[in-house]
Every structure is written in C-alpha cells, then in structure tokens.
Design a protein around this motif. Structure first.
Motif, PDB file in Angstrom:
ATOM      1  N   GLY A 207      -2.540   7.370   4.659  1.00  0.00           N
ATOM      2  CA  GLY A 207      -3.225   8.466   3.989  1.00  0.00           C
ATOM      3  C   GLY A 207      -2.402   9.736   3.902  1.00  0.00           C
ATOM      4  O   GLY A 207      -2.968  10.839   3.892  1.00  0.00           O
TER       5      GLY A 207
ATOM      6  N   ASP B 160       0.807  -1.220   0.000  1.00  0.00           N
ATOM      7  CA  ASP B 160       0.000   0.000   0.000  1.00  0.00           C
ATOM      8  C   ASP B 160       0.843   1.274   0.000  1.00  0.00           C
ATOM      9  O   ASP B 160       0.561   2.215   0.743  1.00  0.00           O
ATOM     10  CB  ASP B 160      -0.967  -0.005   1.190  1.00  0.00           C
ATOM     11  CG  ASP B 160      -2.273   0.726   0.869  1.00  0.00           C
ATOM     12  OD1 ASP B 160      -2.591   0.851  -0.322  1.00  0.00           O
ATOM     13  OD2 ASP B 160      -2.966   1.161   1.812  1.00  0.00           O
TER      14      ASP B 160
ATOM     15  N   ASP C  93      -7.077   9.685  -2.319  1.00  0.00           N
ATOM     16  CA  ASP C  93      -7.467   8.514  -3.098  1.00  0.00           C
ATOM     17  C   ASP C  93      -6.832   7.258  -2.516  1.00  0.00           C
ATOM     18  O   ASP C  93      -6.136   7.314  -1.503  1.00  0.00           O
ATOM     19  CB  ASP C  93      -7.066   8.685  -4.563  1.00  0.00           C
ATOM     20  CG  ASP C  93      -5.574   8.986  -4.719  1.00  0.00           C
ATOM     21  OD1 ASP C  93      -4.905   9.184  -3.683  1.00  0.00           O
ATOM     22  OD2 ASP C  93      -5.081   9.018  -5.856  1.00  0.00           O
ATOM     23  N   THR C  94      -7.079   6.149  -3.143  1.00  0.00           N
ATOM     24  CA  THR C  94      -6.492   4.881  -2.722  1.00  0.00           C
ATOM     25  C   THR C  94      -5.526   4.401  -3.797  1.00  0.00           C
ATOM     26  O   THR C  94      -5.597   4.830  -4.955  1.00  0.00           O
ATOM     27  CB  THR C  94      -7.575   3.817  -2.494  1.00  0.00           C
ATOM     28  OG1 THR C  94      -8.335   3.648  -3.705  1.00  0.00           O
ATOM     29  CG2 THR C  94      -8.518   4.238  -1.365  1.00  0.00           C
ATOM     30  N   LEU C  95      -4.646   3.508  -3.422  1.00  0.00           N
ATOM     31  CA  LEU C  95      -3.667   2.992  -4.367  1.00  0.00           C
ATOM     32  C   LEU C  95      -4.309   1.927  -5.253  1.00  0.00           C
ATOM     33  O   LEU C  95      -4.904   0.974  -4.756  1.00  0.00           O
ATOM     34  CB  LEU C  95      -2.476   2.401  -3.622  1.00  0.00           C
ATOM     35  CG  LEU C  95      -1.284   1.980  -4.487  1.00  0.00           C
ATOM     36  CD1 LEU C  95      -0.672   3.181  -5.185  1.00  0.00           C
ATOM     37  CD2 LEU C  95      -0.236   1.283  -3.630  1.00  0.00           C
ATOM     38  N   SER C  96      -4.175   2.088  -6.542  1.00  0.00           N
ATOM     39  CA  SER C  96      -4.721   1.105  -7.489  1.00  0.00           C
ATOM     40  C   SER C  96      -3.752   0.976  -8.656  1.00  0.00           C
ATOM     41  O   SER C  96      -2.992   1.906  -8.957  1.00  0.00           O
ATOM     42  CB  SER C  96      -6.104   1.538  -7.994  1.00  0.00           C
ATOM     43  OG  SER C  96      -6.040   2.831  -8.589  1.00  0.00           O
TER      44      SER C  96
ATOM     45  N   TYR D 141      -0.231   5.049   1.529  1.00  0.00           N
ATOM     46  CA  TYR D 141      -1.686   5.047   1.451  1.00  0.00           C
ATOM     47  C   TYR D 141      -2.320   4.448   2.701  1.00  0.00           C
ATOM     48  O   TYR D 141      -3.450   4.809   3.053  1.00  0.00           O
ATOM     49  CB  TYR D 141      -2.144   4.288   0.205  1.00  0.00           C
ATOM     50  CG  TYR D 141      -1.885   5.067  -1.062  1.00  0.00           C
ATOM     51  CD1 TYR D 141      -2.864   5.871  -1.629  1.00  0.00           C
ATOM     52  CD2 TYR D 141      -0.643   5.004  -1.685  1.00  0.00           C
ATOM     53  CE1 TYR D 141      -2.622   6.596  -2.786  1.00  0.00           C
ATOM     54  CE2 TYR D 141      -0.380   5.726  -2.843  1.00  0.00           C
ATOM     55  CZ  TYR D 141      -1.380   6.526  -3.386  1.00  0.00           C
ATOM     56  OH  TYR D 141      -1.126   7.251  -4.519  1.00  0.00           O
ATOM     57  N   SER D 142      -1.611   3.554   3.378  1.00  0.00           N
ATOM     58  CA  SER D 142      -2.168   2.980   4.611  1.00  0.00           C
ATOM     59  C   SER D 142      -2.348   4.044   5.683  1.00  0.00           C
ATOM     60  O   SER D 142      -3.233   3.935   6.530  1.00  0.00           O
ATOM     61  CB  SER D 142      -1.248   1.866   5.129  1.00  0.00           C
ATOM     62  OG  SER D 142       0.060   2.366   5.365  1.00  0.00           O
TER      63      SER D 142
END
Length: 339
Positions: free
Chosen positions: A112, A85, A130-133, A109-110
C-alpha cells in the motif's frame, strides 16, 4: 462394328471422366474462393483490444500537442505486474529538455505504498488508496470502433481502429480515439485521443511491448526508489536474538583488515563502549554496509542472515509531489498510465 462400338464407349468414358474432373475442379475452386473470401472478411474485420495484458513491460513515449505545439513529450519504461501486485515507471526522460535527470516511481500495492523520486533526487512516499487492476479500454471506445486497416507503428504492423465522437466524462463533450494494436495478441502499439474542443491531442506510443518482464526488473530496477529513498538513511544492525556464535563468526569475517578497519570497536576506540557483542556487530555491520550499499544494495547487509536494515527513526508517510507539469488530463487513461 464391335470395334467401332468399343471405341465409342471408351471415348464416352474418357469424356465422362474429364467432365467429372472439371466439375470437381470447379467445385474446389468455388470452395477455395468462398473460404478465401471468408478469411479476408475475418481479417478485414478484427475486433479492437478490450484491455492491456495483466503483466507487461515496455518503453513508451507520451506526447501532448496543444494547438499544433508540442507541450509535453516524455519517455519512460513501464512495468506492470498484476500477479506480483506492483507497477513501476523508471528512466523517465523529458524529450523536450534532455538531461541526465531521471524520475522513478514504484507502487507496491501489496504494502500500500507509493515510492517516488523526482527529477532532482528528492525522495518521498505516500499511501496508495486504490488497488492494482488492469488498464481497460472504455466500452464506448470499443463499441463504435471501426477497423481502418494496417499501419506500421515503431517498425511493426499494427491494426488501426478509429472511434469517433466518444463521450468524454471529464468535460461532457466528445473526443476521437485512435487505437493501434498487434494483430496476434492485441497488444497496444499506440493510443491517440483528440479533443477538438480544446484543440489537444494526447498520444502514447509503445516500443518493445512484451508480456515477458525482464528478470532484472522486479527487484532491481523497480525497487530503486524504495532502496534509494526509503533505505538511504537505514542502518545495518544485528537481528534481534541472533545466535552469538553466528554473530561472532560474522564479526570476525567483516573485521578482517583486508575488508574493514574495526579499530574503532577495539579497546581505546571511539565505539568500544558499549562493550557488547551486539553493539560491536551493529557498528561493524553498518560500517561495511555504508561503504558497499551503492553497488551491493541490501545484499551488503546480510552477514550470513544475522543482519537486517532498520530505520534510524520512524518516518512519516508524506504526499508524493513531483515537479512535472501536467498540461492536460485526458479521458479514459492517466497521462502516466500507471503508478
């Protein structure tokens, strides 16, 4: 007559066997040609990549050419780890204006939080919204992609796919997209987007792309912005409710004259008061940490597990502002790709 018949029959048998062998050989040759054709057909019609891997590491150079002039040319190391993440970019170089200055970005991302340093060493952090993708190729690119053959990109053979007149959602116009990928794993070798409406070409070229992230990256190189920017004003103190015996042992170790001069917390010293074990440990632990943090990092604040880094004051999250000129924002991918 009997011998004549026998000879004729034997000759007939030999002829039959020869004929059968020839037929079998022709059948095998035919099958070989069919399989060869099918194999070549498959090899000549591979499918373009659909996305980047879920974890990858690579040096990459991003270039922007406007009306035949290079206006942006920067290289940096990328690390992307969906499983842990986080994503980071570091050792960024401005290839048009070479210097020793480097920029770092670490997106955890964990937690933020986006940690960043700019070219001038200014440190900042901001909230991630946002989130990691994974980085996914737009379906419009893969849908119309044509296979053009194999090219050599950064010393390795790569399949070349070309997509013409792909809709650009940012301008409402169309762009042409070239994608080069490795034949076996479909790892990206290079990506090029040509926007003829503004006479601009954006290219990402990868070198050393791998899905095996080096062991020294995760918590050494990628976290450098966090350590340098966020922890640069941190102090090393004893953990709350630490065992007094363990604190005493740690204090005795660090105050060895060969390790640290602890005279300021001795009677008559400037930091003797407050005269408590915890306060003396706080001073000694932090004095040692400030001396050794550059080469040891957070490991300089441990002392057998009875110390921790703490902020001197609560810092407010700010907006990351980087002194980077962004001459063009291409469709489908960010100029910096990640973080």
């Amino acid at each position: 007559p009997r011998s004549t018949l026998s000879s004729s029959s034997a000759a007939s048998d030999v002829y039959k066997r020869q004929y059968q062998r020839r037929v079998r050989g022709e059948i095998m040759m035919y099958l070989f040609i069919v399989f060869l054709f099918l194999g070549l057909n498959v090899a000549q019609n591979p499918t373009p990549p659909g996305k980047f891997p879920d974890a990858w590491h690579s040096w990459a150079v991003t270039s922007v050419v406007v009306q035949g002039r290079v206006v942006y040319d920067k290289g940096q190391i990328y690390t992307f780890d969906l499983f842990s993440d986080y994503a980071c970019r570091y050792n960024e170089e401005d290839l048009l204006n070479p210097s020793d200055l480097r920029a770092f970005d670490f997106c955890l991302y964990s937690a933020g939080i986006h940690y960043s340093t700019d070219y001038y060493g200014n440190c900042s952090m901001s909230n991630l919204t946002d989130t990691l993708s994974p980085i996914v190729f737009n379906p419009n690119i893969t849908k119309v992609a044509k296979f053009l053959g194999t090219d050599i990109v950064n010393r390795i053979p790569c399949y070349h796919f070309y997509s013409q007149n792909v809709y650009n959602p940012k301008t409402g116009g169309v762009v042409d997209v070239d994608v080069w990928s490795t034949p076996t794993y479909q790892w990206p070798c290079a990506i090029s987007i040509v926007d003829n409406s503004v006479n601009t070409t954006v290219t990402w070229a990868f070198d050393g792309f791998t899905t095996n992230i080096p062991t020294d990256v995760n918590y050494t190189l990628c976290v450098k912005p966090k350590q340098d920017c966020i922890e640069q004003n941190y102090v090393c103190h004893a953990i709350p409710n630490a065992d007094p015996g363990q604190l005493g042992t740690a204090l005795a170790w660090v105050c060895n004259p060969s390790i640290l001069d602890c005279s300021p917390i001795n009677p008559g010293g400037n930091h003797y008061y407050p005269n408590t074990l915890v306060d003396h440990c706080n001073w000694a632990f932090n004095a040692y940490y400030q001396i050794h943090k550059k080469e040891q990092g957070a490991a300089a604040c441990n002392f057998g597990g009875v110390a921790q880094l703490v902020p001197p004051t609560t810092r407010k999250l700010s907006t990351v502002t980087k002194n980077i000129s962004q001459p063009y924002y291409p469709p489908f991918f960010n100029l910096d790709l990640i973080c």
